[in-house]
Motif scaffolding. Structure first.
Motif, PDB file in Angstrom:
ATOM      1  N   ALA A   1     -10.180  22.064  14.825  1.00 25.97           N
ATOM      2  CA  ALA A   1     -10.185  21.668  13.415  1.00 25.97           C
ATOM      3  C   ALA A   1      -9.361  20.420  13.144  1.00 25.97           C
ATOM      4  O   ALA A   1      -9.233  20.023  11.991  1.00 25.97           O
ATOM      5  CB  ALA A   1      -9.657  22.813  12.543  1.00 25.97           C
ATOM      6  N   ALA A   2      -8.792  19.805  14.178  1.00 26.64           N
ATOM      7  CA  ALA A   2      -7.997  18.599  13.953  1.00 26.64           C
ATOM      8  C   ALA A   2      -8.848  17.496  13.351  1.00 26.64           C
ATOM      9  O   ALA A   2      -8.404  16.771  12.450  1.00 26.64           O
ATOM     10  CB  ALA A   2      -7.362  18.145  15.265  1.00 26.64           C
ATOM     11  N   ARG A   3     -10.082  17.368  13.823  1.00 30.47           N
ATOM     12  CA  ARG A   3     -10.939  16.317  13.268  1.00 30.47           C
ATOM     13  C   ARG A   3     -11.337  16.631  11.835  1.00 30.47           C
ATOM     14  O   ARG A   3     -11.511  15.707  11.021  1.00 30.47           O
ATOM     15  CB  ARG A   3     -12.168  16.115  14.146  1.00 30.47           C
ATOM     16  N   LEU A   4     -11.472  17.917  11.480  1.00 22.89           N
ATOM     17  CA  LEU A   4     -11.767  18.274  10.100  1.00 22.89           C
ATOM     18  C   LEU A   4     -10.593  17.931   9.191  1.00 22.89           C
ATOM     19  O   LEU A   4     -10.766  17.348   8.114  1.00 22.89           O
ATOM     20  CB  LEU A   4     -12.091  19.767   9.997  1.00 22.89           C
ATOM     21  N   LEU A   5      -9.375  18.268   9.632  1.00 22.23           N
ATOM     22  CA  LEU A   5      -8.189  17.958   8.839  1.00 22.23           C
ATOM     23  C   LEU A   5      -8.015  16.453   8.679  1.00 22.23           C
ATOM     24  O   LEU A   5      -7.738  15.960   7.579  1.00 22.23           O
ATOM     25  CB  LEU A   5      -6.959  18.570   9.508  1.00 22.23           C
ATOM     26  N   SER A   6      -8.187  15.709   9.774  1.00 22.97           N
ATOM     27  CA  SER A   6      -8.040  14.257   9.690  1.00 22.97           C
ATOM     28  C   SER A   6      -9.136  13.642   8.819  1.00 22.97           C
ATOM     29  O   SER A   6      -8.882  12.675   8.093  1.00 22.97           O
ATOM     30  CB  SER A   6      -8.067  13.651  11.086  1.00 22.97           C
TER      31      SER A   6
ATOM     32  N   LEU B   1     -14.872  17.719  -1.412  1.00 24.52           N
ATOM     33  CA  LEU B   1     -14.797  19.170  -1.279  1.00 24.52           C
ATOM     34  C   LEU B   1     -16.056  19.721  -0.617  1.00 24.52           C
ATOM     35  O   LEU B   1     -15.974  20.570   0.288  1.00 24.52           O
ATOM     36  CB  LEU B   1     -14.601  19.803  -2.657  1.00 24.52           C
ATOM     37  N   ALA B   2     -17.230  19.236  -1.025  1.00 18.12           N
ATOM     38  CA  ALA B   2     -18.478  19.703  -0.415  1.00 18.12           C
ATOM     39  C   ALA B   2     -18.551  19.304   1.055  1.00 18.12           C
ATOM     40  O   ALA B   2     -19.022  20.085   1.902  1.00 18.12           O
ATOM     41  CB  ALA B   2     -19.671  19.131  -1.180  1.00 18.12           C
ATOM     42  N   MET B   3     -18.074  18.098   1.381  1.00 11.67           N
ATOM     43  CA  MET B   3     -18.089  17.656   2.770  1.00 11.67           C
ATOM     44  C   MET B   3     -17.193  18.528   3.627  1.00 11.67           C
ATOM     45  O   MET B   3     -17.555  18.905   4.757  1.00 11.67           O
ATOM     46  CB  MET B   3     -17.636  16.200   2.855  1.00 11.67           C
ATOM     47  N   LEU B   4     -16.022  18.872   3.110  1.00 10.66           N
ATOM     48  CA  LEU B   4     -15.110  19.717   3.872  1.00 10.66           C
ATOM     49  C   LEU B   4     -15.678  21.116   4.067  1.00 10.66           C
ATOM     50  O   LEU B   4     -15.523  21.719   5.136  1.00 10.66           O
ATOM     51  CB  LEU B   4     -13.752  19.782   3.167  1.00 10.66           C
ATOM     52  N   VAL B   5     -16.331  21.640   3.031  1.00  9.41           N
ATOM     53  CA  VAL B   5     -16.947  22.962   3.169  1.00  9.41           C
ATOM     54  C   VAL B   5     -18.063  22.931   4.197  1.00  9.41           C
ATOM     55  O   VAL B   5     -18.185  23.831   5.049  1.00  9.41           O
ATOM     56  CB  VAL B   5     -17.471  23.447   1.802  1.00  9.41           C
ATOM     57  N   TRP B   6     -18.892  21.892   4.154  1.00  8.68           N
ATOM     58  CA  TRP B   6     -19.982  21.759   5.119  1.00  8.68           C
ATOM     59  C   TRP B   6     -19.446  21.600   6.537  1.00  8.68           C
ATOM     60  O   TRP B   6     -19.955  22.202   7.478  1.00  8.68           O
ATOM     61  CB  TRP B   6     -20.854  20.576   4.744  1.00  8.68           C
ATOM     62  N   ALA B   7     -18.392  20.796   6.700  1.00  4.73           N
ATOM     63  CA  ALA B   7     -17.823  20.593   8.031  1.00  4.73           C
ATOM     64  C   ALA B   7     -17.005  21.785   8.490  1.00  4.73           C
ATOM     65  O   ALA B   7     -16.755  21.941   9.693  1.00  4.73           O
ATOM     66  CB  ALA B   7     -16.950  19.332   8.039  1.00  4.73           C
TER      67      ALA B   7
ATOM     68  N   ILE C   1     -15.150  27.394  11.373  1.00  5.85           N
ATOM     69  CA  ILE C   1     -14.889  28.816  11.175  1.00  5.85           C
ATOM     70  C   ILE C   1     -15.634  29.653  12.208  1.00  5.85           C
ATOM     71  O   ILE C   1     -15.132  30.674  12.682  1.00  5.85           O
ATOM     72  CB  ILE C   1     -15.292  29.231   9.740  1.00  5.85           C
ATOM     73  N   SER C   2     -16.826  29.210  12.571  1.00 15.29           N
ATOM     74  CA  SER C   2     -17.629  29.988  13.518  1.00 15.29           C
ATOM     75  C   SER C   2     -17.320  29.671  14.973  1.00 15.29           C
ATOM     76  O   SER C   2     -17.876  30.322  15.859  1.00 15.29           O
ATOM     77  CB  SER C   2     -19.115  29.733  13.251  1.00 15.29           C
ATOM     78  N   THR C   3     -16.467  28.694  15.249  1.00 13.55           N
ATOM     79  CA  THR C   3     -16.108  28.376  16.632  1.00 13.55           C
ATOM     80  C   THR C   3     -15.208  29.462  17.192  1.00 13.55           C
ATOM     81  O   THR C   3     -14.210  29.826  16.563  1.00 13.55           O
ATOM     82  CB  THR C   3     -15.397  27.022  16.708  1.00 13.55           C
ATOM     83  N   PRO C   4     -15.512  30.004  18.360  1.00 13.86           N
ATOM     84  CA  PRO C   4     -14.691  31.094  18.909  1.00 13.86           C
ATOM     85  C   PRO C   4     -13.262  30.647  19.213  1.00 13.86           C
ATOM     86  O   PRO C   4     -13.016  29.495  19.582  1.00 13.86           O
ATOM     87  CB  PRO C   4     -15.428  31.487  20.195  1.00 13.86           C
ATOM     88  N   VAL C   5     -12.342  31.568  19.043  1.00 17.85           N
ATOM     89  CA  VAL C   5     -10.951  31.325  19.397  1.00 17.85           C
ATOM     90  C   VAL C   5     -10.733  31.532  20.894  1.00 17.85           C
ATOM     91  O   VAL C   5      -9.914  30.858  21.522  1.00 17.85           O
ATOM     92  CB  VAL C   5     -10.027  32.258  18.585  1.00 17.85           C
ATOM     93  N   LEU C   6     -11.486  32.459  21.475  1.00 14.15           N
ATOM     94  CA  LEU C   6     -11.338  32.800  22.888  1.00 14.15           C
ATOM     95  C   LEU C   6     -12.385  32.076  23.713  1.00 14.15           C
ATOM     96  O   LEU C   6     -13.478  31.778  23.237  1.00 14.15           O
ATOM     97  CB  LEU C   6     -11.484  34.321  23.071  1.00 14.15           C
ATOM     98  N   PRO C   7     -12.097  31.782  24.979  1.00 11.91           N
ATOM     99  CA  PRO C   7     -13.064  31.090  25.840  1.00 11.91           C
ATOM    100  C   PRO C   7     -14.249  31.973  26.190  1.00 11.91           C
ATOM    101  O   PRO C   7     -14.129  33.194  26.293  1.00 11.91           O
ATOM    102  CB  PRO C   7     -12.237  30.739  27.084  1.00 11.91           C
ATOM    103  N   LEU C   8     -15.397  31.332  26.379  1.00  7.86           N
ATOM    104  CA  LEU C   8     -16.625  32.036  26.735  1.00  7.86           C
ATOM    105  C   LEU C   8     -16.692  32.188  28.255  1.00  7.86           C
ATOM    106  O   LEU C   8     -16.545  31.213  28.992  1.00  7.86           O
ATOM    107  CB  LEU C   8     -17.843  31.252  26.230  1.00  7.86           C
ATOM    108  N   THR C   9     -16.901  33.417  28.704  1.00 10.76           N
ATOM    109  CA  THR C   9     -16.961  33.705  30.136  1.00 10.76           C
ATOM    110  C   THR C   9     -18.163  34.594  30.436  1.00 10.76           C
ATOM    111  O   THR C   9     -18.709  35.257  29.547  1.00 10.76           O
ATOM    112  CB  THR C   9     -15.688  34.416  30.624  1.00 10.76           C
ATOM    113  N   VAL C  10     -18.540  34.588  31.697  1.00  9.30           N
ATOM    114  CA  VAL C  10     -19.534  35.531  32.214  1.00  9.30           C
ATOM    115  C   VAL C  10     -18.850  36.328  33.314  1.00  9.30           C
ATOM    116  O   VAL C  10     -18.412  35.767  34.324  1.00  9.30           O
ATOM    117  CB  VAL C  10     -20.778  34.804  32.765  1.00  9.30           C
ATOM    118  N   THR C  11     -18.723  37.630  33.106  1.00  3.77           N
ATOM    119  CA  THR C  11     -18.035  38.523  34.029  1.00  3.77           C
ATOM    120  C   THR C  11     -19.064  39.357  34.783  1.00  3.77           C
ATOM    121  O   THR C  11     -19.909  40.019  34.157  1.00  3.77           O
ATOM    122  CB  THR C  11     -17.065  39.446  33.275  1.00  3.77           C
ATOM    123  N   THR C  12     -18.999  39.280  36.081  1.00  6.08           N
ATOM    124  CA  THR C  12     -19.901  40.071  36.930  1.00  6.08           C
ATOM    125  C   THR C  12     -19.273  41.429  37.192  1.00  6.08           C
ATOM    126  O   THR C  12     -18.150  41.518  37.713  1.00  6.08           O
ATOM    127  CB  THR C  12     -20.164  39.349  38.264  1.00  6.08           C
TER     128      THR C  12
END
Length: 363
Positions: free
Chosen positions: A97-102, A251-257, A262-273
Motif C-alpha cells: 500500500a505504499a504506492r497507494l499512500l504516496s 477520494l474516488a481514486m483512492l477507493v478504486w485503488a 485490501i484484497s492482497t493477501p498478507v501471507l505468502p502464497l505457497t503450494v504444499t505437497t
C-alpha cells in the motif's frame, strides 16, 4: 437615577477621585450567517484532520485486509489476528500500500498547492479556503518531498512521468523561473525534454512497433508537456467548483485503488505437497498461517482452513500471484515498465527464478 458624583445607594463619591466612563460593549461586525475562525485554530483543525487521515487510514486498511483474506468468516479472521503479528501486518501493508499512500499524498499536495496559490482570486464572501489548500499550507516542505520520494521508489516506471506535472504543481515551478530571458529559457526547456526523450526513446520505439500500447505512449509523452503549464494560479470563478470536484475525484481514486490493496493477501502464497511416504500426494494451494509441532495450518486459496499434520508434508514451494504476472512487454533500460525502482533493483540483485510446475497446476 443618581448622578455621576453620587455613589451606590446615595453615598457621595469621594472628591478628587475620577469616575470611570461606562464600559461600552465590543461588538464585532460579522456578516449574517458567517462564523469568524482564528487563523491559528484553522491551521490546528487542518493539521489534526490531515494527520488523522495519515495515521488512521493504514490501520483501517490493515483490519479490512485480514477480514477480506479470511473470506468474511469471523473465526478465520480471529485465527489470522491471533497469528499475524502487528509487525508483519505493517510490513505487508507498507510493501503493498505504499504506492497507494504516496499517490494520495502526491495528489493532495499538487492540487492543494494550485488551489492555495489561487485562493486570492476567490469570489468575495467565500467562507473558507479549499480543504486541500489548507492541508498544503500546514504541511512542511520535507513531508511533500518525502511523499514524492516514496512515489519515485514505489510507483511502476510506467507511471513515473506523472510525477513531473505533480512536482511542478506542488512547488509551483513555472518555465519563467528557469531564466528571466526567453531564449535561454527555451534552450533549457528543450535540453530537458531532449534528455527525457533520449531516456525514453527505446521504450517509445518498442511501444510503436507493438501497435497496441497507446496508453503507454500517452503516459510517457503527455505528462512532461503538461508540466510546463500545470502551475497556477487559476481563474477565480473555477476555483470553488474545481476544489469540490477534485476532492471527490481524489477520494474516488483512492477507493478504486484501495480495492486491490485490501484484497492482497498478507501471507505468502505457497503450494504444499502432502502425502504419506511412498504413496499418493496432494498439492494444497494456499497461505500458511502458522506451524507447530503437530499441524501446519493453511488458509486455502479457494476458501477454508486446513490442518495438515507436519509428518505428511513432503515439499513446499513459493508461488507468485496472478497480479504479479507482467502484462506489458516493454522495458526502460533493462527495467520492466511494470516494476518500481525498488523491484527493478531487487531483480538485478536476485533475478526472478523459474516458476515451479506446481504453481501452474490448478488448486
Amino acid at each position: 437615577m443618581s448622578s455621576p458624583d453620587q455613589g451606590v445607594a446615595g453615598v457621595a463619591w469621594p472628591a478628587g477621585v475620577p469616575v470611570a466612563a461606562p464600559a461600552q460593549p465590543v461588538v464585532a461586525e460579522v456578516e449574517p450567517g458567517r462564523v469568524r475562525w482564528d487563523p491559528a485554530e484553522r491551521r490546528a483543525r487542518a493539521s489534526q484532520s490531515f494527520w488523522t487521515a495519515v495515521v488512521g487510514v493504514p490501520a483501517i486498511f490493515s483490519v479490512l485486509r485480514l477480514g477480506v483474506e479470511a473470506g468474511g468468516e469471523l473465526q478465520t479472521t480471529l485465527l489470522l489476528v491471533a497469528n499475524v503479528g502487528p509487525v508483519n501486518l505493517l510490513a505487508g501493508f507498507l510493501t503493498t500500500a505504499a504506492r497507494l499512500l504516496s499517490t494520495g499524498l502526491v495528489a493532495v499536495f499538487a492540487l492543494g498547492a494550485v488551489l492555495a496559490v489561487s485562493a486570492d482570486r476567490l469570489p468575495p464572501g467565500t467562507r473558507r479556503r479549499p480543504l486541500f489548500a489548507r492541508w498544503a499550507d500546514i504541511t512542511p516542505a520535507w513531508v511533500v518531498l518525502a511523499s514524492f520520494l516514496l512515489a519515485l521508489l514505489t510507483w511502476p516506471l510506467l507511471y513515473l512521468p506523472l510525477l513531473l506535472p505533480a512536482f511542478a504543481a506542488a512547488f509551483q515551478l513555472r518555465p519563467g523561473r528557469l531564466h528571466e530571458r526567453l531564449v535561454p529559457r527555451l534552450l533549457l526547456i528543450g535540453a530537458v525534454l531532449a534528455g527525457y526523450g533520449w531516456l525514453m526513446l527505446p521504450t517509445l520505439r518498442d511501444a510503436v512497433q507493438q501497435g497496441d500500447e497507446w496508453l503507454v505512449l500517452a503516459l510517457l509523452v503527455v505528462p512532461p508537456l503538461l508540466a510546463l503549464f500545470i502551475a497556477g494560479p487559476l481563474p477565480g470563478l473555477v476555483i470553488r467548483p474545481l476544489a469540490s470536484v477534485t476532492e471527490v475525484a481524489v477520494l474516488a481514486m483512492l477507493v478504486w485503488a484501495a480495492l486491490p490493496v485490501i484484497s492482497t493477501p498478507v501471507l505468502p502464497l505457497t503450494v504444499t505437497t502432502v502425502g504419506v511416504e511412498n504413496g499418493p500426494t496432494e498439492d494444497v494451494r494456499g497461505h500458511v498461517v502458522t506451524t507447530d509441532d503437530v499441524n501446519m495450518v493453511i488458509l486455502q486459496e479457494r476458501g477454508g482452513v486446513r490442518y495438515v499434520p507436519v509428518d505428511l508434508v513432503r515439499a513446499q514451494v513459493l508461488c507468485p500471484s496472478e497480479e504479479e504476472l507482467p502484462r506489458h512487454r516493454l522495458r526502460v533500460h533493462d527495467f520492466h515498465v511494470e516494476d518500481s525502482l525498488l523491484e527493478g533493483l531487487g531483480r538485478r540483485v536476485r533475478p526472478v527464478h523459474r516458476i515451479d510446475a506446481a504453481c501452474r497446476a490448478p488448486g
